[in-house]
Design an enzyme around this catalytic site. Sequence first.
Site, PDB file in Angstrom:
ATOM      1  N   ARG A 240      10.100   0.942 -18.744  1.00 52.43           N
ATOM      2  CA  ARG A 240      11.055   0.880 -17.395  1.00 52.43           C
ATOM      3  C   ARG A 240      12.228   1.486 -17.736  1.00 52.43           C
ATOM      4  O   ARG A 240      12.537   1.581 -18.965  1.00 52.43           O
ATOM      5  CB  ARG A 240      11.582  -0.700 -17.282  1.00 52.43           C
ATOM      6  CG  ARG A 240      10.729  -1.444 -16.378  1.00 52.43           C
ATOM      7  CD  ARG A 240      10.619  -1.115 -14.922  1.00 52.43           C
ATOM      8  NE  ARG A 240       9.964  -1.764 -14.180  1.00 52.43           N
ATOM      9  CZ  ARG A 240       8.615  -1.640 -13.984  1.00 52.43           C
ATOM     10  NH1 ARG A 240       7.695  -0.781 -14.467  1.00 52.43           N
ATOM     11  NH2 ARG A 240       7.783  -2.377 -12.891  1.00 52.43           N
ATOM     12  N   GLU A 269      15.873   5.897 -11.696  1.00 50.34           N
ATOM     13  CA  GLU A 269      14.952   6.700 -11.163  1.00 50.34           C
ATOM     14  C   GLU A 269      14.873   6.522  -9.491  1.00 50.34           C
ATOM     15  O   GLU A 269      15.087   5.506  -9.468  1.00 50.34           O
ATOM     16  CB  GLU A 269      13.332   6.486 -11.737  1.00 50.34           C
ATOM     17  CG  GLU A 269      12.872   4.982 -11.648  1.00 50.34           C
ATOM     18  CD  GLU A 269      11.782   4.875 -12.342  1.00 50.34           C
ATOM     19  OE1 GLU A 269      11.696   5.090 -13.664  1.00 50.34           O
ATOM     20  OE2 GLU A 269      10.820   4.288 -11.644  1.00 50.34           O
ATOM     21  N   HIS A 287       6.812   8.337 -13.122  1.00 52.11           N
ATOM     22  CA  HIS A 287       6.260   6.814 -13.072  1.00 52.11           C
ATOM     23  C   HIS A 287       4.923   6.777 -12.504  1.00 52.11           C
ATOM     24  O   HIS A 287       4.793   6.071 -11.256  1.00 52.11           O
ATOM     25  CB  HIS A 287       7.515   5.999 -12.025  1.00 52.11           C
ATOM     26  CG  HIS A 287       7.341   4.637 -12.559  1.00 52.11           C
ATOM     27  ND1 HIS A 287       8.590   3.728 -12.570  1.00 52.11           N
ATOM     28  CD2 HIS A 287       6.339   3.778 -12.842  1.00 52.11           C
ATOM     29  CE1 HIS A 287       8.093   2.581 -12.706  1.00 52.11           C
ATOM     30  NE2 HIS A 287       6.665   2.455 -13.098  1.00 52.11           N
TER      31      HIS A 287
HETATM   32  C1  GLV Z   1       4.481  -0.414 -12.830  1.00 51.95           C
HETATM   33  O1  GLV Z   1       5.617   0.316 -13.309  1.00 51.95           O
HETATM   34  C2  GLV Z   1       4.433  -1.576 -12.660  1.00 51.95           C
HETATM   35  O2  GLV Z   1       5.195  -2.553 -13.058  1.00 51.95           O
HETATM   36  O3  GLV Z   1       3.205  -2.077 -12.184  1.00 51.95           O
END
Ligand code: GLV
Length: 328
Positions: A240, A269, A287
């Site tokens: 994250r 982000e 991401h």
């Molecule tokens: C993606 O970052 C998720 O948490 O599924």
Amino acid sequence: MSKPKIFVARAVFPEVLERLSQHFEVESNQADDVLTKEQLTARLKDKQGAFTTGSDRIDAEVLAACPQLKICANMAVGYNNFDIDAMTAAGVLATNAPDVLTETTADFAFALLMATARRVTESEHYLRAGLWKKWSFDMFAGSDVHGATLGILGMGRIGQGIAKRGAHGFGMKVIYHNRSRLDAATEAACKATLVSKEELLKTADHLVLVLPYSPAAHHIIGAAELAQMKPTATLINIARGGIVDDAALAVALKERRIAAAGLDVFEGEPSVHPDLLTVPNVVLTPHIASATIPTRMAMANLAADNLIAFFTGKAPLTPLNPAVLTQA
Ligand code: GLV
């Protein structure tokens, strides 16, 4: 009896919307607008359920304005967009989407690791810019992945998937640091050894971050931690934004205090720290670690399953605050 009303906060697969509409009166944001908190609150005001993504923040303020809300089903394994304590206090069930994305995300950790260690995107940019005129002995020489020491910070399901790929596929020595030690059978299956955070930082040739975000994990990798890493090391963040101090990382990359980084997640982000955009030794992706169609479909269906189970009086599959279910 009228169907419960739900809001699907971002665009999803039409098949999943169709499934949901068999059970619910569905309002959806198929235009995929990124909603402000005020817009999200306005859309949730008269709803009993929400289908959310990691970008949709559910906190005390939203909950106070949406008294009919009973469940928020996240189409993500991470749930730092939820204030779980506030949701529990408001009697709102939170669910996430674990397991179905584990292998896909572990694959991506390796995609990013390989691209970073072997300078794939940096060399591609060079080629596309028309700069490739001749072969040379050390052109884009990177670091080996096979046989190297793989460090994993956060050893949940995805971390274990990465460890297995590293140990069994690439003959890597796997070390990890985690809040708790894995049981002996899991450690053996992952061929992984628990070490202190300090040893992890000092010893890993490739360090992969895959721990959940929490305030305690904020900037868990900052200037001091980067300084402990090998100058030849690579750092991969698929966890994250906020886990790494991106400004400190940009400095470490610029000054070659570590060799390279591969980043799928960023502080703030979709904004990216401007200095990360100017250093060459970083691979940047938006991401996408869980982004394959079958996996995103499975994540969406799991969020839908949680909503359907909840409103048909069955046990939700992946509750995060199950105490809500037994509250009077
Ligand atoms: C993606 O970052 C998720 O948490 O599924």
